[in-house]
Design a protein around this motif. Sequence first.
Motif: not given
Length: 141
Positions: A63-77, A88-97
């Motif tokens: 989804r376009k409105q969740k692109a930052k979250g998706t990028a942060a989640f997978f970058l954290g992974l 990575g966990f901190c970046v991923e936590l931001y993506g999850i939020m």
Amino acid sequence: MPTMWLSDTQKIGVAFCSGGGFFLIGGVMLFFDRAMLAMGNILFLIGLTIIIGPQKTLLFFARKQKAKGTAAFFLGLLLILMRWPLIGFCVELYGIMVLFGDFLGTIASFARNAPVVGPYIGMLIDRIPGFSARRNAELPV
């Protein structure tokens, strides 16, 4: 005992997501153990895919409105897999939020209705500023 509204495959998906959560908690408790964090992420993604299906999972992350979250989640992974577990966990936590922030109110109301610990969880939730379901309870109107 009332039956759950989930199908058998969705119950398996919930088990995978729960296992992923336990691995994530264990990875944090073991000072950001890379293997446990990676296993928790993989189990969580498998469980989410089983619960809502592969097509809806792809649509959720795309989804376009969740692109930052998706990028942060997978970058954290990716950072966890590249041996940078704390960052990575901190970046991923931001993506999850960002991705799952809309569900936090639903999770909080579900936790309030838990049989024994629900009232205590409700008191904790009410103490978090800006998160309470009764935000305007002290207004005189």
